[in-house]
Scaffold this active site. Structure first.
Site, PDB file in Angstrom:
ATOM      1  N   LYS A 201       8.741  -0.488  -5.060  1.00  0.00           N
ATOM      2  CA  LYS A 201       8.157  -1.482  -4.158  1.00  0.00           C
ATOM      3  C   LYS A 201       6.736  -1.816  -4.598  1.00  0.00           C
ATOM      4  CE  LYS A 201       5.895  -1.709  -0.395  1.00  0.00           C
ATOM      5  NZ  LYS A 201       5.131  -2.916  -0.763  1.00  0.00           N
ATOM      6  N   THR A 256      -6.172   6.421   0.295  1.00  0.00           N
ATOM      7  CA  THR A 256      -6.082   7.773   0.841  1.00  0.00           C
ATOM      8  C   THR A 256      -5.529   7.720   2.260  1.00  0.00           C
ATOM      9  OG1 THR A 256      -7.775   8.714  -0.577  1.00  0.00           O
ATOM     10  CG2 THR A 256      -7.492   9.755   1.568  1.00  0.00           C
ATOM     11  N   ILE A 258      -3.338   5.571   3.625  1.00  0.00           N
ATOM     12  CA  ILE A 258      -1.881   5.416   3.628  1.00  0.00           C
ATOM     13  C   ILE A 258      -1.216   6.622   2.957  1.00  0.00           C
ATOM     14  CG2 ILE A 258       0.058   3.969   2.838  1.00  0.00           C
ATOM     15  CD1 ILE A 258      -1.490   2.752   5.175  1.00  0.00           C
ATOM     16  N   GLY A 259      -1.870   7.210   1.979  1.00  0.00           N
ATOM     17  CA  GLY A 259      -1.329   8.412   1.341  1.00  0.00           C
ATOM     18  C   GLY A 259      -1.130   9.537   2.345  1.00  0.00           C
ATOM     19  N   GLU A 276      -1.253   9.503  -5.585  1.00  0.00           N
ATOM     20  CA  GLU A 276      -2.430   9.221  -6.406  1.00  0.00           C
ATOM     21  C   GLU A 276      -3.300   8.286  -5.584  1.00  0.00           C
ATOM     22  OE1 GLU A 276      -5.023   7.687  -8.228  1.00  0.00           O
ATOM     23  OE2 GLU A 276      -3.657   6.613  -9.561  1.00  0.00           O
ATOM     24  N   CYS A 310      -9.040   3.021  -9.184  1.00  0.00           N
ATOM     25  CA  CYS A 310      -9.153   4.283  -8.454  1.00  0.00           C
ATOM     26  C   CYS A 310     -10.225   5.183  -9.052  1.00  0.00           C
ATOM     27  CB  CYS A 310      -7.809   4.986  -8.393  1.00  0.00           C
ATOM     28  SG  CYS A 310      -7.038   5.199  -9.998  1.00  0.00           S
ATOM     29  N   GLU A 407     -14.891   4.837  -0.307  1.00  0.00           N
ATOM     30  CA  GLU A 407     -14.397   4.036  -1.426  1.00  0.00           C
ATOM     31  C   GLU A 407     -14.526   2.553  -1.059  1.00  0.00           C
ATOM     32  OE1 GLU A 407     -10.063   3.942  -2.370  1.00  0.00           O
ATOM     33  OE2 GLU A 407     -10.705   4.341  -4.414  1.00  0.00           O
TER      34      GLU A 407
HETATM   35  P1  NAI Z   1      -2.491   0.425   0.655  1.00  0.00           P
HETATM   36  O1  NAI Z   1      -2.652   1.856   0.344  1.00  0.00           O
HETATM   37  O2  NAI Z   1      -2.245   0.028   2.080  1.00  0.00           O
HETATM   38  O3  NAI Z   1      -1.275  -0.202  -0.218  1.00  0.00           O
HETATM   39  C1  NAI Z   1      -0.735   0.364  -1.377  1.00  0.00           C
HETATM   40  C2  NAI Z   1       0.783   0.260  -1.344  1.00  0.00           C
HETATM   41  O4  NAI Z   1       1.287   1.000  -0.242  1.00  0.00           O
HETATM   42  C3  NAI Z   1       1.329  -1.164  -1.170  1.00  0.00           C
HETATM   43  O5  NAI Z   1       2.516  -1.303  -1.929  1.00  0.00           O
HETATM   44  C4  NAI Z   1       1.671  -1.206   0.308  1.00  0.00           C
HETATM   45  O6  NAI Z   1       2.659  -2.146   0.612  1.00  0.00           O
HETATM   46  C5  NAI Z   1       2.150   0.192   0.554  1.00  0.00           C
HETATM   47  N1  NAI Z   1       2.050   0.661   1.945  1.00  0.00           N
HETATM   48  C6  NAI Z   1       1.121   0.312   2.871  1.00  0.00           C
HETATM   49  N2  NAI Z   1       1.371   0.927   4.032  1.00  0.00           N
HETATM   50  C7  NAI Z   1       2.470   1.693   3.852  1.00  0.00           C
HETATM   51  C8  NAI Z   1       3.209   2.572   4.693  1.00  0.00           C
HETATM   52  N3  NAI Z   1       2.864   2.778   5.967  1.00  0.00           N
HETATM   53  N4  NAI Z   1       4.273   3.207   4.167  1.00  0.00           N
HETATM   54  C9  NAI Z   1       4.633   3.010   2.896  1.00  0.00           C
HETATM   55  N5  NAI Z   1       3.977   2.177   2.056  1.00  0.00           N
HETATM   56  C10 NAI Z   1       2.903   1.539   2.525  1.00  0.00           C
HETATM   57  O7  NAI Z   1      -3.754  -0.345   0.093  1.00  0.00           O
HETATM   58  P2  NAI Z   1      -4.380  -1.735   0.591  1.00  0.00           P
HETATM   59  O8  NAI Z   1      -4.277  -1.839   2.084  1.00  0.00           O
HETATM   60  O9  NAI Z   1      -3.788  -2.805  -0.209  1.00  0.00           O
HETATM   61  O10 NAI Z   1      -5.906  -1.539   0.187  1.00  0.00           O
HETATM   62  C11 NAI Z   1      -6.810  -0.887   1.058  1.00  0.00           C
HETATM   63  C12 NAI Z   1      -7.738   0.036   0.304  1.00  0.00           C
HETATM   64  O11 NAI Z   1      -6.985   1.035  -0.347  1.00  0.00           O
HETATM   65  C13 NAI Z   1      -8.531  -0.600  -0.825  1.00  0.00           C
HETATM   66  O12 NAI Z   1      -9.678  -1.225  -0.366  1.00  0.00           O
HETATM   67  C14 NAI Z   1      -8.840   0.593  -1.671  1.00  0.00           C
HETATM   68  O13 NAI Z   1      -9.964   1.284  -1.174  1.00  0.00           O
HETATM   69  C15 NAI Z   1      -7.629   1.456  -1.530  1.00  0.00           C
HETATM   70  N6  NAI Z   1      -6.714   1.316  -2.677  1.00  0.00           N
HETATM   71  C16 NAI Z   1      -6.740   2.276  -3.623  1.00  0.00           C
HETATM   72  C17 NAI Z   1      -5.943   2.170  -4.736  1.00  0.00           C
HETATM   73  C18 NAI Z   1      -5.977   3.207  -5.803  1.00  0.00           C
HETATM   74  O14 NAI Z   1      -5.502   2.971  -6.903  1.00  0.00           O
HETATM   75  N7  NAI Z   1      -6.495   4.379  -5.526  1.00  0.00           N
HETATM   76  C19 NAI Z   1      -5.060   1.023  -4.944  1.00  0.00           C
HETATM   77  C20 NAI Z   1      -5.063   0.075  -3.853  1.00  0.00           C
HETATM   78  C21 NAI Z   1      -5.885   0.233  -2.774  1.00  0.00           C
HETATM   79 MG    MG Z   2      -2.998  -1.247   3.647  1.00  0.00          MG
END
Ligand code: NAI
Ligand code: MG
Length: 503
Positions: A201, A256, A258-259, A276, A310, A407
């Site tokens: 996804k 972090t 959502i992780g 990650e 990241c 972050e």
């Molecule tokens: P996110 O963590 O919400 O999204 C990443 C992925 O997780 C997307 O595919 C999303 O559809 C999926 N997702 C979101 N909620 C979920 C859930 N409840 N269950 C399963 N999958 C889910 O990141 P977002 O909202 O796009 O960005 C927010 C912040 O996250 C950014 O400002 C940044 O600080 C951080 N981030 C960090 C990343 C990294 O590589 N460490 C990458 C993207 C965002």
């Molecule tokens: Mg999000």
């Protein structure tokens, strides 16, 4: 260096190949076929360089998600992939890598349109990186196995004991928007080599390259149902995958926040989880450096990919004796990193991915100013359509400020000075995160002291963000669980079975 005042924010024309992808009918890739959604919901796809809607993708429903899981489950259970000889799986994976490479130009452009990163960067980093992940992991298909291990307490000669490695099963792989194709390949590579089946996804903001990848997955000869690609929102289809009883493992890269939620949600079905997550990586500049090398290095550590990395070097610690020079050296890179549209061949930095990220990053910059930080570079956004933020450096900050603790995920670095090694180690580790760090020094002893004392999954010396698929990657503390890449990366997709035979 170019003069910042000459920057144009007009996005360049798209190629015919890109337009073909943008005009494809929104569909999900399930069981080797393109299928429409069960409920018809769509998500707009934006070009962040112009802020314009350029395409649409499916918002996968719960029923769509279940259908993809059922396809992956059936493909796993009948062994149509894991049952192939490793040489066959390796060959097919290498074919997929070749196909991606043959479409490198197209992938680079699509990524630039979808994510906003300069096409030149996508072409130099994302696409070759994606190819390497598949190629490197393909080699493991034939090279993972168990061991015959002598028992410790059982009588010698009366028992024959060994271990075997088996694929974990059905894997949900949820990837973010900052390196969409690269992350997709980083995830599917080890899972395929291990013999797993997959529901991939991509992030709702950036699904175009994953969909194009699905075309090539079909063409490569990977059997139907082995890799399924569903687009949609995290809280809908992503959440369903995480809680689905027929999914054996979740591999996630993203925030972090959502992780942590995923880790909780995966508990009821006790899935394997690798996470990650975020970072706030320190860049430590010692007094003996050549500032002419270290300052542009520190600038690249934060401004590459608009800071949406990241491992972005978002906290700069420069020794007091070089602090002013390093800050000046970074500020001097402003014209080089001035944001431009992603298809402008002279762009080194593009816009941020979305309005949401733009608001978030500008909100942090404002919070920093309110808290008393001074702007040493940037601190604002050009007035343009699209989500451009100027490369920004804040000084006069302290460890309590949100800009130092959290972050930001944008082109914003906070610069602080330090006196001695103990102090900088303490400050570098004064964070919830532990993903990466870089140290800049010519002194080997200092280098190894810092490498050993900084709590992070990766430490670079005199470089930053040099990531290689052969080296395990992941975080300490709240930066994640588990490792990807290298042998550790494939192990995360394997179960170990012990076999004890009474002779
Ligand atoms: P996110 O963590 O919400 O999204 C990443 C992925 O997780 C997307 O595919 C999303 O559809 C999926 N997702 C979101 N909620 C979920 C859930 N409840 N269950 C399963 N999958 C889910 O990141 P977002 O909202 O796009 O960005 C927010 C912040 O996250 C950014 O400002 C940044 O600080 C951080 N981030 C960090 C990343 C990294 O590589 N460490 C990458 C993207 C965002
Ligand atoms: Mg999000």
């Amino acid at each position: 260096m170019n003069d910042m005042t000459t920057v144009s924010y007009q996005q360049h024309a798209y190629s015919a190949a890109a337009q073909k992808s943008l005009s494809r009918k929104p569909a999900l890739f399930i069981n080797g076929e393109w299928v429409a959604s069960s409920h018809g919901g769509l998500i707009d796809v934006e070009d962040p360089s112009s802020g314009k809607v350029v395409s649409q993708i499916v918002d996968a429903s719960l029923a769509d998600t279940d259908r993809a899981v059922a396809a992956a489950r059936a493909a796993f259970d009948d062994g149509r992939w894991s049952g192939l000889a490793p040489i066959a799986r390796e060959k097919i994976m290498l074919r997929l890598a070749d196909l991606i490479e043959a479409h490198a130009e197209e992938f680079a452009e699509l990524e630039a349109i979808d994510n906003g990163k300069p096409k030149t960067m996508a072409g130099a980093i994302d696409v070759p990186g994606a190819v390497s992940h598949i190629r490197y992991m393909a080699g493991f298909a034939a090279k993972v196995g168990g061991e015959t291990t002598p028992p410790y307490t059982l009588p010698t000669g009366a028992f024959f004991t060994y271990t075997v490695k088996e694929p974990v099963g059905v894997c949900a792989q949820i990837v973010p928007w900052n390196f969409p194709l690269l992350m997709a390949c980083l995830k599917i590579g080890p899972a395929l080599a291990a013999g797993c089946t997959i529901i991939l996804k991509p992030a709702e903001q950036t699904s175009l390259t994953a969909l194009r990848l699905a075309d090539l997955i079909a063409e490569s000869g990977i059997p139907a149902g082995v890799v399924n690609v569903i687009t949609g929102y995290g809280h809908v289809s992503g959440d369903r995958l995480v809680k689905h009883p027929d999914v054996d493992k979740v591999a996630f890269t993203g925030s972090t926040e959502i992780g942590k939620l995923i880790n909780k949600n995966a508990t009821d079905t006790l899935k394997h989880v690798t996470l990650e997550l975020g970072g706030k990586s320190p860049v430590v500049v010692m007094p003996d450096v050549d500032v002419a090398e270290a300052a542009p290095g520190a600038a690249g550590a934060i401004f590459f990919n608009s800071g949406q990395v990241c491992v972005a070097g978002s906290r700069l610690y420069a020794h007091k004796s070089v602090f002013d020079q390093v800050v000046e050296g970074i500020a001097n890179t402003a014209p080089f990193w001035a944001p431009r549209p992603s298809l402008d061949p002279s762009a080194h930095m593009g816009p941020l991915v979305s309005q949401e990220q733009f608001d978030r990053v500008m909100g942090y910059i404002e919070a920093g100013k309110r808290d008393g930080a001074s702007v040493a570079m940037g601190g604002d956004a050009p007035s343009a359509d699209g989500y451009y933020v100027n490369p920004t450096m804040l000084v006069n900050v302290n460890p309590q400020m949100s800009v130092v603790r959290e972050e930001i995920f944008g082109p914003v670095v906070v610069a602080q000075r330090f006196d001695d090694l103990d102090e900088v180690v303490k400050e570098a580790n004064n964070t919830q995160f532990g993903l990466a760090a870089s140290v800049w020094t010519k002194d080997a002893s200092t280098l190894h002291k810092l490498a050993s004392r900084i709590k992070a999954g990766t430490v670079w010396a005199n470089c930053h963000a040099m990531i290689d698929v052969a080296l395990p990657f992941g975080g300490y503390k709240e930066s994640g669980i588990g490792r990807e890449q290298g042998r550790a990366g494939i192990e995360a997709y394997l179960e170990t079975k012990s076999v004890i035979v009474k002779l």
